[in-house]
Motif scaffolding. Structure first.
Motif, PDB file in Angstrom:
ATOM      1  N   LYS A  88      58.223  26.748  94.832  1.00 36.35           N
ATOM      2  CA  LYS A  88      58.744  28.102  95.061  1.00 36.35           C
ATOM      3  C   LYS A  88      57.596  28.910  94.757  1.00 36.35           C
ATOM      4  CE  LYS A  88      63.593  28.147  94.699  1.00 36.35           C
ATOM      5  NZ  LYS A  88      64.990  29.354  94.327  1.00 36.35           N
ATOM      6  N   LEU A  89      57.145  30.074  96.024  1.00 39.22           N
ATOM      7  CA  LEU A  89      56.410  30.925  96.205  1.00 39.22           C
ATOM      8  C   LEU A  89      56.990  32.628  95.017  1.00 39.22           C
ATOM      9  CD1 LEU A  89      55.169  31.399  99.735  1.00 39.22           C
ATOM     10  CD2 LEU A  89      53.903  30.235  97.405  1.00 39.22           C
ATOM     11  N   LYS A  90      55.947  32.619  94.187  1.00 37.64           N
ATOM     12  CA  LYS A  90      56.529  33.702  93.386  1.00 37.64           C
ATOM     13  C   LYS A  90      55.349  35.358  93.243  1.00 37.64           C
ATOM     14  CE  LYS A  90      58.748  30.628  90.055  1.00 37.64           C
ATOM     15  NZ  LYS A  90      59.573  30.439  88.434  1.00 37.64           N
ATOM     16  N   LEU A  91      56.469  36.421  93.301  1.00 37.77           N
ATOM     17  CA  LEU A  91      55.583  37.226  93.434  1.00 37.77           C
ATOM     18  C   LEU A  91      56.256  38.208  92.640  1.00 37.77           C
ATOM     19  CD1 LEU A  91      54.059  39.597  95.637  1.00 37.77           C
ATOM     20  CD2 LEU A  91      56.020  40.097  96.533  1.00 37.77           C
ATOM     21  N   CYS A  92      55.298  38.890  91.839  1.00 37.56           N
ATOM     22  CA  CYS A  92      55.722  39.846  91.182  1.00 37.56           C
ATOM     23  C   CYS A  92      54.207  40.576  90.739  1.00 37.56           C
ATOM     24  CB  CYS A  92      55.595  39.096  89.822  1.00 37.56           C
ATOM     25  SG  CYS A  92      54.226  38.438  89.189  1.00 37.56           S
ATOM     26  N   LEU A  93      54.826  41.767  91.070  1.00 37.46           N
ATOM     27  CA  LEU A  93      54.390  43.578  90.283  1.00 37.46           C
ATOM     28  C   LEU A  93      54.440  43.442  88.904  1.00 37.46           C
ATOM     29  CD1 LEU A  93      54.017  45.576  93.806  1.00 37.46           C
ATOM     30  CD2 LEU A  93      52.311  44.015  92.724  1.00 37.46           C
ATOM     31  N   PRO A  94      53.608  44.457  88.452  1.00 36.53           N
ATOM     32  CA  PRO A  94      53.497  45.277  87.384  1.00 36.53           C
ATOM     33  C   PRO A  94      54.246  46.426  86.902  1.00 36.53           C
ATOM     34  CG  PRO A  94      51.674  45.374  87.869  1.00 36.53           C
ATOM     35  CD  PRO A  94      52.334  44.269  88.670  1.00 36.53           C
ATOM     36  N   VAL A  95      54.931  47.102  86.333  1.00 35.30           N
ATOM     37  CA  VAL A  95      55.579  48.524  85.946  1.00 35.30           C
ATOM     38  C   VAL A  95      54.031  49.495  85.399  1.00 35.30           C
ATOM     39  CG1 VAL A  95      56.767  50.451  84.497  1.00 35.30           C
ATOM     40  CG2 VAL A  95      57.619  47.636  84.207  1.00 35.30           C
ATOM     41  N   HIS A  96      53.405  49.228  85.147  1.00 32.14           N
ATOM     42  CA  HIS A  96      52.051  49.830  84.960  1.00 32.14           C
ATOM     43  C   HIS A  96      51.286  49.347  85.590  1.00 32.14           C
ATOM     44  CE1 HIS A  96      54.784  52.694  82.031  1.00 32.14           C
ATOM     45  NE2 HIS A  96      55.249  50.873  81.424  1.00 32.14           N
ATOM     46  N   ALA A  97      50.249  50.281  86.284  1.00 35.44           N
ATOM     47  CA  ALA A  97      49.071  50.257  87.216  1.00 35.44           C
ATOM     48  C   ALA A  97      48.526  49.158  85.817  1.00 35.44           C
ATOM     49  CB  ALA A  97      48.252  51.072  87.719  1.00 35.44           C
ATOM     50  N   SER A  98      47.892  49.391  84.566  1.00 29.65           N
ATOM     51  CA  SER A  98      47.095  49.098  83.688  1.00 29.65           C
ATOM     52  C   SER A  98      47.198  47.425  83.329  1.00 29.65           C
ATOM     53  CB  SER A  98      46.904  49.652  82.381  1.00 29.65           C
ATOM     54  OG  SER A  98      48.725  49.557  81.778  1.00 29.65           O
ATOM     55  N   SER A  99      48.443  47.288  83.786  1.00 28.42           N
ATOM     56  CA  SER A  99      48.688  45.112  83.730  1.00 28.42           C
ATOM     57  C   SER A  99      47.968  45.100  84.531  1.00 28.42           C
ATOM     58  CB  SER A  99      50.061  45.052  83.641  1.00 28.42           C
ATOM     59  OG  SER A  99      50.790  45.662  82.862  1.00 28.42           O
ATOM     60  N   PHE A 100      46.995  45.748  85.492  1.00 29.96           N
ATOM     61  CA  PHE A 100      46.562  44.657  86.543  1.00 29.96           C
ATOM     62  C   PHE A 100      44.712  44.538  85.596  1.00 29.96           C
ATOM     63  CE2 PHE A 100      48.539  46.643  89.854  1.00 29.96           C
ATOM     64  CZ  PHE A 100      49.092  45.750  90.371  1.00 29.96           C
ATOM     65  N   PHE A 101      44.615  45.525  84.574  1.00 28.98           N
ATOM     66  CA  PHE A 101      43.590  45.111  83.510  1.00 28.98           C
ATOM     67  C   PHE A 101      43.294  45.116  83.331  1.00 28.98           C
ATOM     68  CE2 PHE A 101      43.653  49.374  86.707  1.00 28.98           C
ATOM     69  CZ  PHE A 101      42.540  48.971  88.034  1.00 28.98           C
ATOM     70  N   SER A 102      45.108  44.212  81.838  1.00 35.82           N
ATOM     71  CA  SER A 102      44.516  43.471  81.004  1.00 35.82           C
ATOM     72  C   SER A 102      44.245  42.170  80.921  1.00 35.82           C
ATOM     73  CB  SER A 102      46.295  43.479  80.461  1.00 35.82           C
ATOM     74  OG  SER A 102      46.120  42.265  79.949  1.00 35.82           O
ATOM     75  N   PRO A 103      42.990  41.372  80.194  1.00 37.23           N
ATOM     76  CA  PRO A 103      41.802  40.355  80.284  1.00 37.23           C
ATOM     77  C   PRO A 103      42.964  39.172  80.198  1.00 37.23           C
ATOM     78  CG  PRO A 103      40.978  42.032  79.390  1.00 37.23           C
ATOM     79  CD  PRO A 103      42.495  42.826  79.158  1.00 37.23           C
ATOM     80  N   GLU A 104      43.945  39.317  78.986  1.00 40.16           N
ATOM     81  CA  GLU A 104      45.122  38.225  79.388  1.00 40.16           C
ATOM     82  C   GLU A 104      46.163  37.967  80.058  1.00 40.16           C
ATOM     83  OE1 GLU A 104      47.238  41.667  76.772  1.00 40.16           O
ATOM     84  OE2 GLU A 104      44.691  41.299  77.116  1.00 40.16           O
ATOM     85  N   ARG A 105      46.092  39.086  81.053  1.00 35.90           N
ATOM     86  CA  ARG A 105      47.150  39.143  82.452  1.00 35.90           C
ATOM     87  C   ARG A 105      46.314  38.905  84.002  1.00 35.90           C
ATOM     88  NH1 ARG A 105      51.958  43.247  82.390  1.00 35.90           N
ATOM     89  NH2 ARG A 105      52.829  41.769  83.212  1.00 35.90           N
ATOM     90  N   ARG A 106      44.759  38.842  83.408  1.00 37.18           N
ATOM     91  CA  ARG A 106      44.086  38.202  84.632  1.00 37.18           C
ATOM     92  C   ARG A 106      44.632  37.511  85.401  1.00 37.18           C
ATOM     93  NH1 ARG A 106      39.725  35.919  85.743  1.00 37.18           N
ATOM     94  NH2 ARG A 106      39.842  34.846  83.350  1.00 37.18           N
ATOM     95  N   VAL A 107      44.315  35.926  85.015  1.00 31.69           N
ATOM     96  CA  VAL A 107      44.813  34.933  85.706  1.00 31.69           C
ATOM     97  C   VAL A 107      46.519  35.105  86.160  1.00 31.69           C
ATOM     98  CG1 VAL A 107      45.401  32.377  85.604  1.00 31.69           C
ATOM     99  CG2 VAL A 107      43.426  33.755  84.192  1.00 31.69           C
ATOM    100  N   GLN A 108      46.895  36.007  85.146  1.00 27.98           N
ATOM    101  CA  GLN A 108      48.422  35.992  86.524  1.00 27.98           C
ATOM    102  C   GLN A 108      48.175  36.476  87.331  1.00 27.98           C
ATOM    103  OE1 GLN A 108      51.352  38.211  83.747  1.00 27.98           O
ATOM    104  NE2 GLN A 108      52.979  38.213  85.388  1.00 27.98           N
ATOM    105  N   TRP A 109      47.327  37.842  87.584  1.00 29.49           N
ATOM    106  CA  TRP A 109      47.361  38.293  89.248  1.00 29.49           C
ATOM    107  C   TRP A 109      46.495  37.596  89.677  1.00 29.49           C
ATOM    108  CZ3 TRP A 109      51.056  41.152  88.524  1.00 29.49           C
ATOM    109  CH2 TRP A 109      51.600  41.801  87.370  1.00 29.49           C
ATOM    110  N   GLU A 110      45.836  37.203  89.573  1.00 25.28           N
ATOM    111  CA  GLU A 110      45.090  35.963  89.778  1.00 25.28           C
ATOM    112  C   GLU A 110      46.329  34.714  91.200  1.00 25.28           C
ATOM    113  OE1 GLU A 110      40.525  36.258  88.442  1.00 25.28           O
ATOM    114  OE2 GLU A 110      41.889  34.116  88.258  1.00 25.28           O
ATOM    115  N   MET A 111      46.637  34.287  90.436  1.00 30.26           N
ATOM    116  CA  MET A 111      47.995  33.401  91.065  1.00 30.26           C
ATOM    117  C   MET A 111      48.962  33.879  91.522  1.00 30.26           C
ATOM    118  SD  MET A 111      48.747  31.378  87.554  1.00 30.26           S
ATOM    119  CE  MET A 111      50.419  30.171  88.258  1.00 30.26           C
TER     120      MET A 111
END
Length: 206
Positions: A88-111
């Motif tokens: 299945k394809l999964k799409l998610c977006l964060p509540v806060h824009a700062s999440s896009f810049f969190s190093p530990e979540r970089r792979v999550q957003w790349e995926m």
């Protein structure tokens, strides 16, 4: 063969700053970017509902309170017997824009952004394109569309950092509500300027 567009996620602030200079829309503070992103929540939620109502997506199980939403759908590819050919394809977006810049979540957003959702599904699913374009307006440079074409003198890499002007004009009211009149006018001007909306790099042949 025409160049194949590829959506690229980058949380590099220096890259965003380069786009800010190119578009002549200065980078503001992290707090201001976050506030603007928060004003777009309602639009993102409306696009999520459109995916569910009109494009066979459904809410994805998630206990992560940091997510604005998480939805999923079957792969658009089918096996010889008509079953989904892939997970299945999964799409998610964060509540806060700062999440896009969190190093530990970089792979999550790349995926998310490097997945088949933005590679293939967006070409047949308008709400996915709307999500891409809205993020390009909110956080210019964080998600770009890259075309690469091999020519005799080298690799031509064209990167589009802003949405098409037609999309911006079509959503003027909603964008003005989020950004205000002055910022919207600057955004529209940049989208209408090829040198601002695109970046061309020529990489020498090896």
């Amino acid at each position: 063969m025409p160049p194949r567009p590829e959506v690229v996620f980058s949380s590099d602030v220096a890259n965003m700053d380069e786009w800010a200079q190119r578009t002549r829309i200065p980078l503001t503070t992290a707090e201001a970017l976050g506030a603007t992103y928060a004003r777009a929540h309602r639009w993102f939620q409306a696009l999520k509902q459109q995916l569910i109502r009109e494009h066979n997506w459904s809410d994805a199980p998630s206990s992560d309170s940091r997510l604005l939403f998480a939805v999923e759908t079957s792969s658009i590819w089918r096996s010889s017997v008509g079953l989904p050919a892939g997970p299945k394809l999964k799409l998610c977006l964060p509540v806060h824009a700062s999440s896009f810049f969190s190093p530990e979540r970089r792979v999550q957003w790349e995926m998310v952004f490097h997945s088949d959702i933005f590679e293939s599904v967006r070409k047949i699913c308008p709400p996915i394109n709307d999500i891409l374009h809205l993020i390009q307006c909110l956080l210019t440079g964080i998600v770009t569309v890259v075309f690469e074409e091999q020519l005799p003198e080298g690799m031509y890499r064209t990167t589009r950092g802003l949405p098409p002007i037609a999309w911006v004009n079509a959503h003027e009211a909603a964008l003005t509500e989020i950004f205000g009149v002055a910022h919207f006018k600057a955004l529209r001007k940049a989208c209408n300027d090829t040198k601002a909306a695109y970046m061309l790099q020529v990489l020498p042949s090896r």
